[in-house]
Design a protein around this motif. Structure first.
Motif, PDB file in Angstrom:
ATOM      1  N   ASP A 190      -5.794  12.306   3.233  1.00 53.46           N
ATOM      2  CA  ASP A 190      -5.209  10.977   3.329  1.00 53.46           C
ATOM      3  C   ASP A 190      -5.808  10.103   2.244  1.00 53.46           C
ATOM      4  N   GLU A 191      -4.959   9.285   1.630  1.00 50.29           N
ATOM      5  CA  GLU A 191      -5.501   8.368   0.632  1.00 50.29           C
ATOM      6  C   GLU A 191      -4.590   7.149   0.540  1.00 50.29           C
ATOM      7  N   ASP A 192      -5.175   6.017   0.167  1.00 55.22           N
ATOM      8  CA  ASP A 192      -4.407   4.788   0.002  1.00 55.22           C
ATOM      9  C   ASP A 192      -4.514   4.291  -1.423  1.00 55.22           C
ATOM     10  N   VAL A 193      -3.384   3.841  -1.960  1.00 53.26           N
ATOM     11  CA  VAL A 193      -3.365   3.250  -3.295  1.00 53.26           C
ATOM     12  C   VAL A 193      -2.625   1.910  -3.186  1.00 53.26           C
ATOM     13  N   ALA A 194      -3.233   0.851  -3.677  1.00 54.66           N
ATOM     14  CA  ALA A 194      -2.599  -0.473  -3.642  1.00 54.66           C
ATOM     15  C   ALA A 194      -1.370  -0.468  -4.547  1.00 54.66           C
ATOM     16  N   VAL A 223     -12.438  19.977  -2.940  1.00 60.83           N
ATOM     17  CA  VAL A 223     -12.318  18.611  -2.420  1.00 60.83           C
ATOM     18  C   VAL A 223     -13.454  17.748  -2.969  1.00 60.83           C
ATOM     19  N   VAL A 224     -14.682  18.240  -2.876  1.00 61.89           N
ATOM     20  CA  VAL A 224     -15.828  17.440  -3.334  1.00 61.89           C
ATOM     21  C   VAL A 224     -15.740  17.190  -4.837  1.00 61.89           C
ATOM     22  N   THR A 225     -15.316  18.212  -5.605  1.00 62.19           N
ATOM     23  CA  THR A 225     -15.202  18.056  -7.062  1.00 62.19           C
ATOM     24  C   THR A 225     -14.273  16.901  -7.426  1.00 62.19           C
ATOM     25  N   LYS A 226     -13.165  16.763  -6.682  1.00 58.65           N
ATOM     26  CA  LYS A 226     -12.160  15.757  -7.054  1.00 58.65           C
ATOM     27  C   LYS A 226     -12.385  14.397  -6.407  1.00 58.65           C
ATOM     28  N   MET A 227     -13.393  14.268  -5.519  1.00 63.81           N
ATOM     29  CA  MET A 227     -13.564  12.997  -4.817  1.00 63.81           C
ATOM     30  C   MET A 227     -13.861  11.864  -5.795  1.00 63.81           C
ATOM     31  N   PRO A 228     -13.341  10.654  -5.523  1.00 61.59           N
ATOM     32  CA  PRO A 228     -13.451   9.583  -6.517  1.00 61.59           C
ATOM     33  C   PRO A 228     -14.793   8.844  -6.521  1.00 61.59           C
ATOM     34  N   GLY A 229     -15.509   8.775  -5.388  1.00 60.94           N
ATOM     35  CA  GLY A 229     -16.689   7.909  -5.314  1.00 60.94           C
ATOM     36  C   GLY A 229     -17.960   8.568  -5.798  1.00 60.94           C
ATOM     37  N   ASP A 230     -19.087   7.809  -5.775  1.00 62.86           N
ATOM     38  CA  ASP A 230     -20.390   8.360  -6.153  1.00 62.86           C
ATOM     39  C   ASP A 230     -21.081   8.999  -4.960  1.00 62.86           C
ATOM     40  N   ASN A 238       0.838  -1.195   0.000  1.00 66.49           N
ATOM     41  CA  ASN A 238       0.000   0.000   0.000  1.00 66.49           C
ATOM     42  C   ASN A 238       0.879   1.254   0.000  1.00 66.49           C
ATOM     43  N   ILE A 239       0.447   2.275  -0.788  1.00 65.21           N
ATOM     44  CA  ILE A 239       1.068   3.591  -0.655  1.00 65.21           C
ATOM     45  C   ILE A 239       0.054   4.470   0.067  1.00 65.21           C
ATOM     46  N   HIS A 240       0.434   4.955   1.250  1.00 59.43           N
ATOM     47  CA  HIS A 240      -0.436   5.877   1.967  1.00 59.43           C
ATOM     48  C   HIS A 240       0.041   7.293   1.683  1.00 59.43           C
ATOM     49  N   LEU A 241      -0.840   8.113   1.102  1.00 67.59           N
ATOM     50  CA  LEU A 241      -0.496   9.498   0.780  1.00 67.59           C
ATOM     51  C   LEU A 241      -1.071  10.401   1.856  1.00 67.59           C
ATOM     52  N   HIS A 242      -0.293  11.397   2.259  1.00 64.40           N
ATOM     53  CA  HIS A 242      -0.771  12.305   3.301  1.00 64.40           C
ATOM     54  C   HIS A 242      -0.274  13.712   3.030  1.00 64.40           C
ATOM     55  N   GLN A 281     -15.214  11.711   3.575  1.00 67.53           N
ATOM     56  CA  GLN A 281     -14.720  10.472   2.976  1.00 67.53           C
ATOM     57  C   GLN A 281     -15.517  10.091   1.746  1.00 67.53           C
ATOM     58  N   SER A 282     -14.781   9.637   0.723  1.00 69.11           N
ATOM     59  CA  SER A 282     -15.412   9.128  -0.493  1.00 69.11           C
ATOM     60  C   SER A 282     -14.428   8.144  -1.099  1.00 69.11           C
ATOM     61  N   GLY A 283     -14.837   6.888  -1.244  1.00 63.49           N
ATOM     62  CA  GLY A 283     -13.913   5.862  -1.735  1.00 63.49           C
ATOM     63  C   GLY A 283     -12.705   5.785  -0.815  1.00 63.49           C
ATOM     64  N   GLN A 284     -11.503   5.731  -1.419  1.00 64.43           N
ATOM     65  CA  GLN A 284     -10.267   5.612  -0.638  1.00 64.43           C
ATOM     66  C   GLN A 284      -9.769   6.973  -0.140  1.00 64.43           C
ATOM     67  N   SER A 285     -10.480   8.044  -0.451  1.00 62.83           N
ATOM     68  CA  SER A 285     -10.011   9.386  -0.092  1.00 62.83           C
ATOM     69  C   SER A 285     -10.614   9.868   1.209  1.00 62.83           C
ATOM     70  N   LYS A 286      -9.740  10.411   2.054  1.00 65.82           N
ATOM     71  CA  LYS A 286     -10.223  10.974   3.325  1.00 65.82           C
ATOM     72  C   LYS A 286      -9.624  12.352   3.502  1.00 65.82           C
ATOM     73  N   PHE A 287     -10.452  13.338   3.753  1.00 61.64           N
ATOM     74  CA  PHE A 287      -9.971  14.686   4.055  1.00 61.64           C
ATOM     75  C   PHE A 287     -10.491  15.086   5.422  1.00 61.64           C
ATOM     76  N   THR A 288      -9.714  15.878   6.154  1.00 58.80           N
ATOM     77  CA  THR A 288     -10.287  16.584   7.298  1.00 58.80           C
ATOM     78  C   THR A 288     -10.108  18.064   7.032  1.00 58.80           C
ATOM     79  N   LEU A 289     -11.193  18.809   7.110  1.00 64.55           N
ATOM     80  CA  LEU A 289     -11.135  20.249   6.920  1.00 64.55           C
ATOM     81  C   LEU A 289     -11.512  20.925   8.233  1.00 64.55           C
ATOM     82  N   LEU A 290     -10.840  22.057   8.507  1.00 61.70           N
ATOM     83  CA  LEU A 290     -11.162  22.796   9.716  1.00 61.70           C
ATOM     84  C   LEU A 290     -12.483  23.535   9.521  1.00 61.70           C
TER      85      LEU A 290
END
Lengths: 370, 370
Positions: free
Chosen positions: A305-309, B77-84, A291-295, B100-109
């Motif tokens: 944060d994101e993970d790519v296999a 962030v929402v524009t680039k999110m990978p999931g539906d 896994n590549i964990h991007l941060h 969170q959407s798919g493998q992507s996770k963001f935390t925004l203040l």
């Protein structure tokens, strides 16, 4: 002077040569496109003394001659003309040019064509030919790595090195390096020059069809030209010494990675939404457990944060890069998979494609506080 | 707070409300989009005190609450999110939002949502509904005639006049006037206001499907709102007196012309290549013998001439206009034919469409030296 030609041919030729006109020409005649009849062809020329472009198109010549028209206006007029063919004729006063297509008639003032500094074809000491698709690949895989800052001119161009039958193109901005080499069947010569990115960007957009055509490249000590039967582009070279880069390229790696190129690029692109507000656009990559964990983190915005296999062979590693330096090279690649070679946290990494031994990309990591 | 919704719905809603965020917000909270749960819906708000936009979208609400996120970041962030689908949840610290959407996770203040100046729906003295396609036509046929210069505010908006069952929208920059009127079956009320072009441009881009939907318009003495079940847009009105334009409109014409709209527009567009380098973009039109002859001239560039066939009923006339003032109205029309009513060389002309008695356009000629 009087000729008739295809509107589309003329429009394309004007579009190409007009790229050699400076935004602020040194003298009024340099704002012109010079057009002259040549047998059953038209020759169009434009130059800013640094770049010099020539195009040839077929035409029906009724009366031979030459004219010099302000590039901006003649291009706009021809672009908007309604018909499929277009006729140019010089009026009796020798100063105005009549342009007709369908119901539209324009007269444009011609400058004195004799004042135009006609372009002479370069006679160089090295001349060779490349298929246009090969030339485009050499450019496309290196040009993005040039520096845009004019402060250090040698980094604003691509280095071209020819040794015997091997051609190598390279570009760097100190923090990253792109190198592509091609070996040919026959000896080409010996040369080491730096070609401005500006001319290479235009060569990249030279018209080309599905069938590869030959481009003749001629180099002198301070100039280069690229020519096809219809287009000739010449440019001054960049003076100076391109840094020796062979020793910079790591030859062995502790950790070898293979990752889906599109998925990796999309993940970096997203994570960079947070990092790019910072000064160095830093994305941290943790390679471990398949896994590549991007941060990325910006204390004023938040985290991503994101993970790519990935297939990872070797010790785990945490390493940080400027996100743009990864996105640029991933975009220039074409295959499904990207290979990454890594050593230590502060050692340069190498990115390549599995089936392409010709190309490699070296990128220096960013030092981060953990 | 925790909810899950469609990425596309959220993206569209964020895109709409973010238009109400000022380029340079007066206070940090005004750079935010306020998001609150409402039953099985989400409400998004943004305001710069002049424009105030609200959107509603369906969502699965797990925990109710409200948040305020910097509009720019949450939209990117929402524009680039990978999931539906996409999930938002507030962390225990009450200050960071996990996306969170798919493998992507963001935390925004998150900023303090309690500080956001929540938008109150306008309670006006006149309220009526229009089909969205009718409203768009009223706007599209007048908005282009507004002045862009902020020096005289009343000309930077469209005048809306309601008298009984008649709605009239008009815009002018003194040199030209666009007016469209619609008569409805029922009484609407009585009002005379000036609506800023800014809000009308956004209403023009309100999401709308193939089936016309109702838009509710509410006016008070200094505000207006446009609302559909999913979108609410409110704006301050422009203060001042819109000039009385009824007397400016010529009612009879010496010369009546019918011309192919697309051919006429294309010809003006070409001839304007020469005229637009001048101060007033002047195109001369010669109406005679079933033909409009267009001419423009710039002593430093050259001439343009073009002929367009036309039905001309009445005395011949030579008249000159600012080319843009003709192109703008011809683009806003939809039919194949344009009608032109003319009197004298310096009298205003009227342009309309044959089957549309609702719309007319008055344009003042330019005085030229022959």
């Amino acid at each position: 002077m009087k000729f008739t030609c295809s509107k589309n041919d003329l429009n394309e030729a004007l579009r190409i040569v007009s790229k050699a006109i400076a935004t602020k020409p040194q003298t009024p005649i340099l704002s012109c496109i010079f057009i002259q009849t040549q047998g059953d062809k038209l020759e169009l020329q434009a130059t800013n003394y640094e770049l010099s472009f020539i195009c040839h198109i077929p035409a029906t010549i009724e009366e031979s001659g030459d004219i010099a028209l302000t590039g901006r206006y003649v291009l706009e007029v021809v672009t908007k003309m309604p018909g499929d063919t277009i006729t140019f004729s010089m009026m009796n006063d020798d100063k105005t040019i009549h342009i007709q297509s369908g119901q539209s008639k324009f007269t444009l003032l011609s400058m004195n064509a004799a004042e135009f500094p006609q372009i002479e074809h370069l006679a160089g000491n090295v001349q060779f030919t490349l298929k246009d698709n090969v030339l485009r690949e050499l450019i496309r895989k290196t040009i993005f790595a040039c520096a845009t800052d004019e402060g250090r001119p040698v980094f604003t161009g691509c280095s071209l090195t020819i040794e015997g039958n091997k051609v190598t193109m390279a570009a760097t901005n100190i923090h990253r390096l792109a190198v592509i080499s091609k070996v040919f069947d026959q000896e080409i010569g010996s040369i080491q020059i730096i070609i401005p990115a500006k001319i290479l960007a235009e060569v990249l957009h030279m018209p080309g069809g599905d069938i590869p055509t030959e481009v003749t490249i001629t180099c002198s000590y301070n100039q280069i030209s690229f020519s096809t039967p219809s287009v000739y582009m010449a440019s001054r070279l960049i003076e100076g010494q391109f840094p020796s880069f062979t020793n910079v390229i790591p030859r062995s790696f502790a950790t070898n990675v293979q990752v889906d190129r599109a998925a990796f690029a999309a993940a970096i692109d997203r994570v960079a939404l947070i990092s790019r507000a910072g000064d160095y656009n830093v994305v941290k990559l943790q390679f471990s457990n398949g896994n590549i964990h991007l941060h990325s983190r910006n204390p004023e915005i938040g985290d991503a944060d994101e993970d790519v296999a990935a297939e990872i062979d070797g010790p785990d590693l945490m390493i940080a890069f400027n996100a743009n330096y990864l996105i640029d090279v991933l975009k220039s690649m074409q295959g499904d998979v990207c290979r990454i070679g890594l050593n230590k946290e502060l050692s340069p990494a190498v990115l390549r494609e599995p089936d392409d031994e010709d190309f490699l990309y070296v990128v220096t990591p960013v030092r981060t506080a953990h």
